[in-house]
Design an enzyme around this catalytic site. Structure first.
Site, PDB file in Angstrom:
ATOM      1  N   ARG A 295       9.234  -0.617   0.880  1.00  0.00           N
ATOM      2  CA  ARG A 295       9.213   0.666   1.579  1.00  0.00           C
ATOM      3  C   ARG A 295      10.565   0.989   2.200  1.00  0.00           C
ATOM      4  O   ARG A 295      10.993   2.150   2.201  1.00  0.00           O
ATOM      5  CB  ARG A 295       8.101   0.666   2.631  1.00  0.00           C
ATOM      6  CG  ARG A 295       6.731   0.790   1.991  1.00  0.00           C
ATOM      7  CD  ARG A 295       5.572   0.635   2.957  1.00  0.00           C
ATOM      8  NE  ARG A 295       4.323   0.959   2.274  1.00  0.00           N
ATOM      9  CZ  ARG A 295       3.114   0.779   2.792  1.00  0.00           C
ATOM     10  NH1 ARG A 295       2.985   0.267   4.012  1.00  0.00           N
ATOM     11  NH2 ARG A 295       2.036   1.105   2.091  1.00  0.00           N
ATOM     12  N   TYR A 439       5.587   6.588  -4.553  1.00  0.00           N
ATOM     13  CA  TYR A 439       5.242   5.172  -4.720  1.00  0.00           C
ATOM     14  C   TYR A 439       5.515   4.360  -3.464  1.00  0.00           C
ATOM     15  O   TYR A 439       6.206   4.790  -2.558  1.00  0.00           O
ATOM     16  CB  TYR A 439       5.874   4.561  -5.960  1.00  0.00           C
ATOM     17  CG  TYR A 439       7.370   4.540  -6.156  1.00  0.00           C
ATOM     18  CD1 TYR A 439       8.287   4.825  -5.164  1.00  0.00           C
ATOM     19  CD2 TYR A 439       7.880   4.204  -7.413  1.00  0.00           C
ATOM     20  CE1 TYR A 439       9.644   4.775  -5.387  1.00  0.00           C
ATOM     21  CE2 TYR A 439       9.249   4.149  -7.648  1.00  0.00           C
ATOM     22  CZ  TYR A 439      10.120   4.444  -6.626  1.00  0.00           C
ATOM     23  OH  TYR A 439      11.470   4.387  -6.863  1.00  0.00           O
ATOM     24  N   GLU A 440       4.894   3.194  -3.423  1.00  0.00           N
ATOM     25  CA  GLU A 440       4.857   2.330  -2.233  1.00  0.00           C
ATOM     26  C   GLU A 440       4.181   3.009  -1.040  1.00  0.00           C
ATOM     27  O   GLU A 440       4.470   2.707   0.116  1.00  0.00           O
ATOM     28  CB  GLU A 440       6.266   1.852  -1.840  1.00  0.00           C
ATOM     29  CG  GLU A 440       7.061   1.242  -2.955  1.00  0.00           C
ATOM     30  CD  GLU A 440       6.341   0.111  -3.678  1.00  0.00           C
ATOM     31  OE1 GLU A 440       5.389  -0.470  -3.112  1.00  0.00           O
ATOM     32  OE2 GLU A 440       6.705  -0.190  -4.823  1.00  0.00           O
ATOM     33  N   GLY A 441       3.264   3.926  -1.334  1.00  0.00           N
ATOM     34  CA  GLY A 441       2.522   4.629  -0.291  1.00  0.00           C
ATOM     35  C   GLY A 441       3.094   6.007  -0.058  1.00  0.00           C
ATOM     36  O   GLY A 441       4.247   6.150   0.345  1.00  0.00           O
TER      37      GLY A 441
END
Length: 597
Positions: A295, A439-441
């Site tokens: 992140r 991506y990655e939340g």
């Protein structure tokens, strides 16, 4: 296509005049971060970025990755570029010397990553995911697993991936269906399908070490039943040599909006041999070591694309002749004036410049806190820094990617119609930057994490530590009248807006959780702007000091002050708008019935 020149002066300024990394002797390794040392490393990284990676950016976008007979072929030139990085030891910079790494602090490694990602984001993803796999195994793996896998992940001879998402689940990992059955030899047989796997299959390295979330027999439902497994593309012998191909394959390379040069794969596991990392049922904890690192890196990616796009737009605005200045011809000997004479073009550029330069300061400060969490000599300072990193990670990820994308679009806008055609390269920056918000939340997930979890972390101690840090900085510098008027007073007001928003969540959110969640993305942006305001206040102080002491390039420091003043006057007041939205609560968002959409 736009040329890329890394902003080495900005890096030097942030590291040595703002953060003064070489003076932080309580953080292990920082005494070695002299200006000569960091300058040499960043200059070499910049040469690779400028001369090798940037020229491959358009190639990767145009050619993409192709799957043929089970093998994914990366774009022309990618393998040679990867070998160049490996030979130069670049993947090993931040890694543990016990496994062949150089042990360089994260703050320098992140700055190198920003330089190289600005030049070619898709290519550098192969390295970023590999470092994440290294970190997960280094933190949670057994001694045998570390010995077997880490040296070649560190060197870049092997690469790594993170396998979470499945067709039926993205954010909600409790829905994972991939199974792991125990085998007689102590390994596990992993069966299932994972999608959207960055760097999932390629021809850059001899082996790929997949970290796969799966559910063991009889495991609890939801995320508590997940375990993490090392599943290598090729099985690894006791001597470290490669054996037969594991029972896994790439079923498809996704056709995507951007990052074409990175192989985003559907990965099929058909009873593939895997080895558990950490404890059974604790796989998500181990995976989050990798995900939290990712992140921060994705936040860096959002900043990197805005940085590259801004530099291209600034060069174009100074060269492209269109119209005349409303105050009279700026270049009367030419048929028209350059775009940069027009106020709205300057507004677009200043929004970008202020974000990019402030973003470097913000990102490097948080990465410095990450170093303090890992390396500070005082355990209490390590704990305090760790709390701050946990609090600020969703802000870095959400804010830098959202604003990075918006300002990359603004850079494209300066090119007009030429920004919409492929030959200028601006379209690629926009398309590549877009994934960072997902991506990655997604941004919504980061905001939910920030408001739903991080504000209450340790009884609210991290957010209180942040507020005290900002108050302390303002208090310590309030006698500097120039700094107070242009920087500290706006920062004080923005910080008050942030505190008022947090108080609203505490009061209204207890009665109705949607009252907090409806404003969570606004809160994330509000928080991000306060962090950028703090970064600009610190940068302005350093620039004022340099001018007073008469060292360096005066024009460079004056430009910092003017750019920072723009941010404080024109951008930072957005915190008031965000607060007003937050205080409307849940009703404007939740009142409309679902069937009315």
């Amino acid at each position: 296509m736009p040329a890329y020149t890394p902003p080495l002066d900005d890096y030097r300024f942030i590291l040595h005049e703002v953060l003064k990394v070489h003076e932080e002797t309580a953080i292990e390794g920082y005494d070695e971060l002299t200006e000569d040392m960091t300058g040499q490393i960043l200059e070499e990284a910049g040469k690779i970025a400028r001369d090798v990676l940037a020229p491959l950016n358009a190639t990767g976008d145009d050619q993409g990755c192709r799957l043929e007979n089970g093998v994914v072929h990366t774009p022309a030139g990618f393998r040679d570029a990867w070998n160049l990085l490996v030979e130069g030891g670049w993947p090993s910079m931040e890694c543990d010397p016990e496994f062949g790494g150089q042990g360089v602090p994260s703050v320098l490694n992140m700055t190198v990553g920003l330089t190289q990602s600005s030049a070619n984001m898709a290519f550098m993803m192969y390295s970023g995911l590999t470092h994440g796999a290294y970190s997960a195994i280094h933190t949670h793996g057994t001694d045998e697993q570390k010995r077997m896998y880490l040296p070649k992940l560190v060197s870049g001879e092997w690469t790594g991936t993170m396998n979470l998402t499945e067709p039926q689940c993205g954010t909600d990992l409790g829905l994972v269906r991939t199974k792991a059955e125990p085998a007689a030899d102590g390994s596990w047989k992993v069966t299932g399908q994972k999608i959207f796997i960055s760097s999932g299959e390629h021809d850059l390295a001899a082996n790929i070490i997949h970290l796969v979330l799966a559910r063991t027999p009889g495991a609890a439902e939801g995320t508590r039943g997940l375990s993490l497994f090392i599943v290598p593309k090729y099985l690894v012998g006791a001597d470290g040599g490669l054996g037969e191909r594991n029972a896994l394959s790439c079923g498809k390379v996704e056709e995507k909006m951007g990052i074409h040069g990175n192989a985003t794969c559907v990965m099929n596991y058909d009873g593939a041999s895997g080895w558990m990392v950490g404890e059974e049922g604790k796989g998500l904890r181990a995976m989050f070591t990798m995900m939290n690192e990712a992140r921060l890196l994705v936040g860096m990616q959002g900043l990197s694309q805005a940085s590259a796009a801004y530099r291209a737009a600034a060069a174009y605005a100074k060269d492209r002749l269109q119209g005349r200045s409303v105050t009279g011809a700026a270049e009367p000997d030419k048929p028209a004036d350059p775009l940069i004479v027009h106020a709205d073009v300057r507004r677009l550029l200043l929004d970008q410049k202020a974000f990019v330069e402030g973003g470097i300061g913000f990102l490097c400060w948080v990465t410095m806190l990450l170093d303090a969490e890992k390396r500070h000599t005082d355990p209490k300072m390590r704990e305090k820094a760790g709390d701050m990193v946990a609090l600020l990670t969703p802000v870095i990820k959400g804010f830098l990617t959202e604003e990075g994308f918006r300002l990359t679009v603004n850079a494209q806008q300066i090119f007009g119609g030429h920004g919409y055609i492929e030959e200028t390269g601006m379209s690629q920056f926009v398309r590549d930057a877009r994934i960072a918000m997902i991506y990655e939340g997604t941004t919504g997930v980061q905001a939910l994490d920030l408001v739903g979890r991080k504000l209450a972390l340790r009884g609210g101690q991290p957010i209180m530590t942040f507020f005290e840090y900002v108050k302390g900085y303002i208090r310590d510098n309030e006698d500097d009248l120039a700094l107070a008027k242009d920087f500290l007073n706006p920062l004080k007001q923005a910080s008050k807006d942030l505190q008022q928003a947090a108080m609203f969540f505490m009061q209204a959110g207890m009665k109705n959780p949607n009252a907090a969640l409806a404003g969570s993305v606004d809160f994330l942006h509000l928080f991000g702007h306060v962090c950028m305001g703090l970064a600009w206040a610190r940068m302005a102080k350093a620039a004022h000091r340099a001018i007073q002491e008469g060292h360096g390039d005066r024009a460079f420091y004056e430009a910092k002050i003017v750019t920072g003043r723009y941010y404080m006057r024109r951008v930072l007041p957005e915190t008031g708008l965000r607060l007003a939205r937050i205080e409307t609560g849940a009703d404007p968002v939740m009142d409309l019935p679902a069937d009315a959409f």
